[in-house]
Design a protein around this motif. Structure first.
Motif, PDB file in Angstrom:
ATOM      1  N   SER A  21       0.847  -1.191   0.000  1.00 22.52           N
ATOM      2  CA  SER A  21       0.000   0.000   0.000  1.00 22.52           C
ATOM      3  C   SER A  21       0.876   1.231   0.000  1.00 22.52           C
ATOM      4  O   SER A  21       2.078   1.159   0.288  1.00 22.52           O
ATOM      5  N   ILE A  22       0.267   2.364  -0.342  1.00 20.86           N
ATOM      6  CA  ILE A  22       0.976   3.635  -0.266  1.00 20.86           C
ATOM      7  C   ILE A  22       0.149   4.617   0.552  1.00 20.86           C
ATOM      8  O   ILE A  22      -1.078   4.579   0.528  1.00 20.86           O
ATOM      9  N   ARG A  23       0.846   5.489   1.278  1.00 16.83           N
ATOM     10  CA  ARG A  23       0.203   6.461   2.156  1.00 16.83           C
ATOM     11  C   ARG A  23       0.461   7.860   1.612  1.00 16.83           C
ATOM     12  O   ARG A  23       1.579   8.186   1.205  1.00 16.83           O
ATOM     13  N   THR A  24      -0.565   8.700   1.630  1.00 18.20           N
ATOM     14  CA  THR A  24      -0.428  10.066   1.145  1.00 18.20           C
ATOM     15  C   THR A  24      -0.254  11.035   2.316  1.00 18.20           C
ATOM     16  O   THR A  24      -0.425  10.661   3.475  1.00 18.20           O
ATOM     17  N   THR A  25       0.074  12.265   2.002  1.00 19.06           N
ATOM     18  CA  THR A  25       0.353  13.250   3.043  1.00 19.06           C
ATOM     19  C   THR A  25      -0.873  13.600   3.875  1.00 19.06           C
ATOM     20  O   THR A  25      -0.730  14.110   4.985  1.00 19.06           O
ATOM     21  N   ALA A  59       3.489   7.089 -12.472  1.00 18.32           N
ATOM     22  CA  ALA A  59       3.398   7.876 -13.707  1.00 18.32           C
ATOM     23  C   ALA A  59       3.674   9.348 -13.433  1.00 18.32           C
ATOM     24  O   ALA A  59       3.121  10.218 -14.093  1.00 18.32           O
ATOM     25  N   THR A  60       4.541   9.623 -12.452  1.00 22.32           N
ATOM     26  CA  THR A  60       4.935  10.997 -12.160  1.00 22.32           C
ATOM     27  C   THR A  60       6.187  11.356 -12.951  1.00 22.32           C
ATOM     28  O   THR A  60       6.917  10.487 -13.427  1.00 22.32           O
ATOM     29  N   TYR A  61       6.438  12.660 -13.055  1.00 21.22           N
ATOM     30  CA  TYR A  61       7.660  13.125 -13.711  1.00 21.22           C
ATOM     31  C   TYR A  61       8.886  12.938 -12.815  1.00 21.22           C
ATOM     32  O   TYR A  61      10.010  12.896 -13.310  1.00 21.22           O
ATOM     33  N   GLU A  62       8.667  12.817 -11.503  1.00 19.68           N
ATOM     34  CA  GLU A  62       9.787  12.744 -10.569  1.00 19.68           C
ATOM     35  C   GLU A  62      10.170  11.327 -10.160  1.00 19.68           C
ATOM     36  O   GLU A  62      11.289  11.103  -9.691  1.00 19.68           O
ATOM     37  N   GLY A  63       9.253  10.377 -10.271  1.00 18.24           N
ATOM     38  CA  GLY A  63       9.552   9.010  -9.854  1.00 18.24           C
ATOM     39  C   GLY A  63       9.623   8.847  -8.347  1.00 18.24           C
ATOM     40  O   GLY A  63      10.392   8.029  -7.839  1.00 18.24           O
ATOM     41  N   ASP A  64       8.798   9.600  -7.601  1.00 21.69           N
ATOM     42  CA  ASP A  64       8.841   9.512  -6.135  1.00 21.69           C
ATOM     43  C   ASP A  64       8.470   8.128  -5.629  1.00 21.69           C
ATOM     44  O   ASP A  64       9.124   7.581  -4.729  1.00 21.69           O
ATOM     45  N   LEU A  65       7.396   7.550  -6.172  1.00 15.19           N
ATOM     46  CA  LEU A  65       6.968   6.226  -5.726  1.00 15.19           C
ATOM     47  C   LEU A  65       8.039   5.191  -6.041  1.00 15.19           C
ATOM     48  O   LEU A  65       8.355   4.323  -5.219  1.00 15.19           O
ATOM     49  N   SER A  94      10.289   3.191  -3.083  1.00 13.42           N
ATOM     50  CA  SER A  94      10.037   1.743  -3.038  1.00 13.42           C
ATOM     51  C   SER A  94      11.328   0.947  -3.027  1.00 13.42           C
ATOM     52  O   SER A  94      11.307  -0.288  -3.133  1.00 13.42           O
ATOM     53  N   GLY A  95      12.451   1.630  -2.926  1.00 20.31           N
ATOM     54  CA  GLY A  95      13.734   0.943  -2.862  1.00 20.31           C
ATOM     55  C   GLY A  95      14.296   0.540  -4.205  1.00 20.31           C
ATOM     56  O   GLY A  95      15.131  -0.371  -4.292  1.00 20.31           O
ATOM     57  N   VAL A  96      13.867   1.217  -5.249  1.00 18.50           N
ATOM     58  CA  VAL A  96      14.315   0.895  -6.610  1.00 18.50           C
ATOM     59  C   VAL A  96      15.533   1.755  -6.963  1.00 18.50           C
ATOM     60  O   VAL A  96      15.588   2.943  -6.640  1.00 18.50           O
ATOM     61  N   SER A  97      16.497   1.173  -7.616  1.00 18.48           N
ATOM     62  CA  SER A  97      17.699   1.888  -8.027  1.00 18.48           C
ATOM     63  C   SER A  97      17.364   2.923  -9.089  1.00 18.48           C
ATOM     64  O   SER A  97      16.538   2.679  -9.972  1.00 18.48           O
ATOM     65  N   TYR A  98      18.037   4.083  -9.003  1.00 18.27           N
ATOM     66  CA  TYR A  98      17.788   5.122  -9.988  1.00 18.27           C
ATOM     67  C   TYR A  98      18.998   6.031 -10.106  1.00 18.27           C
ATOM     68  O   TYR A  98      19.938   5.966  -9.310  1.00 18.27           O
ATOM     69  N   MET A  99      18.942   6.909 -11.094  1.00 18.63           N
ATOM     70  CA  MET A  99      20.027   7.835 -11.404  1.00 18.63           C
ATOM     71  C   MET A  99      19.435   9.234 -11.565  1.00 18.63           C
ATOM     72  O   MET A  99      18.323   9.389 -12.081  1.00 18.63           O
ATOM     73  N   VAL A 100      20.154  10.250 -11.111  1.00 19.33           N
ATOM     74  CA  VAL A 100      19.821  11.635 -11.404  1.00 19.33           C
ATOM     75  C   VAL A 100      21.061  12.278 -12.023  1.00 19.33           C
ATOM     76  O   VAL A 100      22.145  12.194 -11.452  1.00 19.33           O
ATOM     77  N   GLY A 101      20.904  12.889 -13.176  1.00 21.25           N
ATOM     78  CA  GLY A 101      22.031  13.552 -13.809  1.00 21.25           C
ATOM     79  C   GLY A 101      22.534  12.835 -15.039  1.00 21.25           C
ATOM     80  O   GLY A 101      21.788  12.149 -15.726  1.00 21.25           O
ATOM     81  N   LYS A 118      14.244  -3.984 -11.264  1.00 20.87           N
ATOM     82  CA  LYS A 118      14.866  -5.280 -11.036  1.00 20.87           C
ATOM     83  C   LYS A 118      13.966  -6.093 -10.110  1.00 20.87           C
ATOM     84  O   LYS A 118      13.405  -5.560  -9.153  1.00 20.87           O
ATOM     85  N   VAL A 119      13.832  -7.382 -10.398  1.00 24.83           N
ATOM     86  CA  VAL A 119      12.879  -8.207  -9.659  1.00 24.83           C
ATOM     87  C   VAL A 119      13.203  -8.249  -8.174  1.00 24.83           C
ATOM     88  O   VAL A 119      12.302  -8.305  -7.323  1.00 24.83           O
ATOM     89  N   LYS A 120      14.468  -8.182  -7.815  1.00 23.75           N
ATOM     90  CA  LYS A 120      14.845  -8.244  -6.400  1.00 23.75           C
ATOM     91  C   LYS A 120      14.490  -6.966  -5.652  1.00 23.75           C
ATOM     92  O   LYS A 120      14.491  -6.944  -4.418  1.00 23.75           O
ATOM     93  N   GLU A 121      14.191  -5.881  -6.394  1.00 25.82           N
ATOM     94  CA  GLU A 121      13.906  -4.595  -5.759  1.00 25.82           C
ATOM     95  C   GLU A 121      12.416  -4.317  -5.618  1.00 25.82           C
ATOM     96  O   GLU A 121      11.977  -3.795  -4.598  1.00 25.82           O
ATOM     97  N   CYS A 122      11.640  -4.645  -6.633  1.00 24.83           N
ATOM     98  CA  CYS A 122      10.189  -4.434  -6.546  1.00 24.83           C
ATOM     99  C   CYS A 122       9.508  -5.258  -7.630  1.00 24.83           C
ATOM    100  O   CYS A 122       9.877  -5.185  -8.803  1.00 24.83           O
ATOM    101  N   SER A 123       8.484  -6.013  -7.243  1.00 28.36           N
ATOM    102  CA  SER A 123       7.885  -6.984  -8.157  1.00 28.36           C
ATOM    103  C   SER A 123       6.514  -6.581  -8.693  1.00 28.36           C
ATOM    104  O   SER A 123       5.968  -7.281  -9.549  1.00 28.36           O
ATOM    105  N   ASN A 124       5.948  -5.471  -8.218  1.00 24.66           N
ATOM    106  CA  ASN A 124       4.600  -5.100  -8.677  1.00 24.66           C
ATOM    107  C   ASN A 124       4.501  -3.607  -8.990  1.00 24.66           C
ATOM    108  O   ASN A 124       3.498  -2.968  -8.705  1.00 24.66           O
ATOM    109  N   LEU A 125       5.538  -3.064  -9.576  1.00 24.19           N
ATOM    110  CA  LEU A 125       5.583  -1.642  -9.921  1.00 24.19           C
ATOM    111  C   LEU A 125       6.000  -1.470 -11.377  1.00 24.19           C
ATOM    112  O   LEU A 125       6.930  -2.132 -11.851  1.00 24.19           O
ATOM    113  N   LEU A 126       5.309  -0.558 -12.084  1.00 25.01           N
ATOM    114  CA  LEU A 126       5.695  -0.179 -13.449  1.00 25.01           C
ATOM    115  C   LEU A 126       5.992   1.314 -13.475  1.00 25.01           C
ATOM    116  O   LEU A 126       5.348   2.113 -12.786  1.00 25.01           O
TER     117      LEU A 126
END
Length: 540
Positions: free
Chosen positions: A173-177, A190-196, A200-207, A470-478
């Protein structure tokens, strides 16, 4: 505590002894976080496949930047845009076929103006149109969501500290402010920032990655060979007075090295020269003349037209999509900032954009012909009525980018010797296009632009593996917007029609995984491909 189940329309509220942090728990099959065009299309597609879908809008609006001034849609090859995205552009076409849609100009005369700026602006054979007014498309999106039976909640922003509850690799589940809790089997960021995605512990890059990481020609720091000898100091001729704002010092990094910087953000401001609709552009309260001092020094003796300063693309009913109000160097902190900081950055960009327009119409160092031309334009009184007639969504050209098992790179997009990405879920068609990243003073005391490039790409497939973690990081997110791509590849992928196509593919994959009772990573690509093609997605 006794479980209480209340059935309200298309969704369920479960209340069963959760903490006082949470007001309600809403249960769905698929939760789409983000009101962008990509999120809207993802929700519509999943709902059409029979799933119970919720769309969480982080604002009061729908459509992201597509309904906030970016109305000259970047479609350089309309034949490669299929599925629900094509439906949207066909609905725009149908709207503007009506005589009542044209209030102060004729349809044919408009398209003569638009033809050279927007890849003809329409296709009569496919009945598609990709130039429009912001409020028109937001209305279309709203109608499509209602028809699909999708519940939309507004002003729902992810709690950035405790907003993601996981069970193993799956988001539960996710909790909002505002302490709302949304449970789902599948989630789509589907955000421009990728906050979710990030929370969620997914690897990412900025820059920007270094050139060596993926063997990309355009990667990393890229300093324009041409420079200007214009004085860069606060007090002309006095290097001890400091540099003008947002000019970086002589410590120039080596070409091709990586960093945390992203291309400049902007607002795509809608203007009009219709006197009955035009609101005069006034000097912002936070106007800072030093932001435009470098431009003034460069242009003091210049001539030319307004379009040598900014880009004005005609839109229906004597409106514009106004581009190149870029605030270079002001967007680096956006991706990792909290909401308060982002609001400050957005306001900074708003002040800059309005200040630049006022500067072009009033500063006596700007040629008189340009000032007179600028004075003909103002904000339209029939757009963005709840935001002082100014766009509500800043143009986030690039933020976080996921790092998954397949990273789209320059090699996947280039026009020659291309390496095709596997398991296509849509096509990219646009050129490599990065706006300026920084303004620097080099070791020869020349003011130079850094980070921009524009060059040919091909029509290329985008991998399914690049929109799932990656499957080891999150299995139900697109992740159809902040997908797995290098800075260079993303400069081509980052167009709204592509986001729409990838949104449909994300919604399809989420629905199929639920129906097949499997994970996103174990979902058969042949099954996904068949469904996508049946729904008129173009994959090759």
């Amino acid at each position: 505590m006794k479980k209480l189940i209340l059935i309200l329309g298309a969704f369920t509220i479960l209340s069963y002894g959760f903490t006082d942090r949470d007001v309600a728990v809403r249960q769905f099959d698929i939760c789409v976080y983000g009101e962008t065009s990509s999120g809207i299309i993802a929700a519509i597609q999943a709902a059409r496949m029979g799933e119970n879908v919720v769309l969480l809008s982080t604002s009061d609006h729908l459509g992201g930047v597509m309904t906030s001034g970016l109305t000259a849609t970047d479609i350089n090859n309309h034949q490669k845009v299929g599925g629900v995205a094509r439906e949207v552009f066909q609905k725009i076409y149908a709207h503007y076929e009506q005589d009542k849609a044209w209030r102060n100009q004729k349809r044919d005369s408009f398209f003569l103006l638009s033809k050279k700026r927007t890849f003809t602006g329409k296709s009569d054979s496919l009945k598609m149109q990709w130039v429009y007014e912001s409020h028109v498309l937001e209305g279309i999106f709203r109608q499509m969501l209602q028809k699909a039976g999708i519940k939309v909640y507004y002003k729902q922003r992810l709690d950035l500290k405790n907003g993601v509850i996981k069970n193993g690799t799956a988001i539960e589940s996710i909790r909002t402010t505002d302490r709302q809790l949304y449970r789902a089997k599948m989630f789509i960021d589907a955000t421009y920032e990728g906050d979710l995605m990030a929370k969620s512990g997914v690897s990412y890059m900025v820059g920007r990655e270094p050139k060596s990481l993926y063997n990309e020609v355009r990667a990393g720091v890229r300093i324009n060979k041409k420079g200007s000898t214009v004085d860069p100091y606060l007090i002309k001729g006095d290097s001890t007075s400091g540099l003008l704002p947002f000019i970086e010092s002589k410590q120039v990094r080596k070409e091709g090295t990586g960093d945390h910087k992203v291309q400049a953000y902007t607002y795509r401001v809608t203007l009009t020269n219709d006197k009955s609709k035009r609101i005069e552009i006034r000097k912002p309260k936070n106007y800072n003349p030093l932001w435009y001092e470098l431009l003034a020094r460069k242009r003091k003796a210049a001539s030319g037209s307004l379009t040598s300063y900014i880009t004005i693309t005609p839109m229906p009913n004597r409106k514009t999509d106004t581009n190149h109000l870029d605030f270079v160097g002001a967007s680096y902190e956006w991706a990792e900032a909290d909401y308060e900081k982002r609001e400050m950055i957005a306001q900074l960009h708003k002040d800059y954009a309005l200040g630049l327009l006022w500067f072009l119409g009033n500063d006596e160092r700007i040629p008189l012909a340009v000032r007179l031309e600028m004075k003909q334009w103002g904000l339209p009184n029939d757009e963005f009525k709840d935001n002082d007639n100014f766009p509500h969504q800043i143009y986030v050209r690039e933020s976080r980018r996921m790092i998954s098992d397949y990273v789209m790179t320059e090699l996947n997009c280039r026009s020659t010797n291309r390496t095709d990405a596997p398991n296509s879920v849509g096509l990219g068609t646009y050129a490599f296009d990065s706006h300026n990243v920084a303004t620097i003073l080099d070791n020869d005391n020349l003011v130079k632009i850094e980070g921009s490039f524009f060059g040919p790409a091909s029509i290329y497939p985008i991998s399914y593996l690049s929109i799932i973690p990656k499957v080891k990081e999150c299995s139900n997110l697109l992740v159809p917007i902040c997908l797995s791509a290098s800075h260079v590849a993303y400069s081509s992928i980052r167009m709204e029609p592509v986001y729409m196509v990838l949104g449909q593919s994300a919604g399809t994959a989420a629905a199929l995984a639920i129906k097949k009772k499997t994970t996103l990573h174990d979902l058969s690509y042949s099954v996904l491909k068949t469904q996508l093609e049946n729904d008129n997605q173009i994959l090759k």
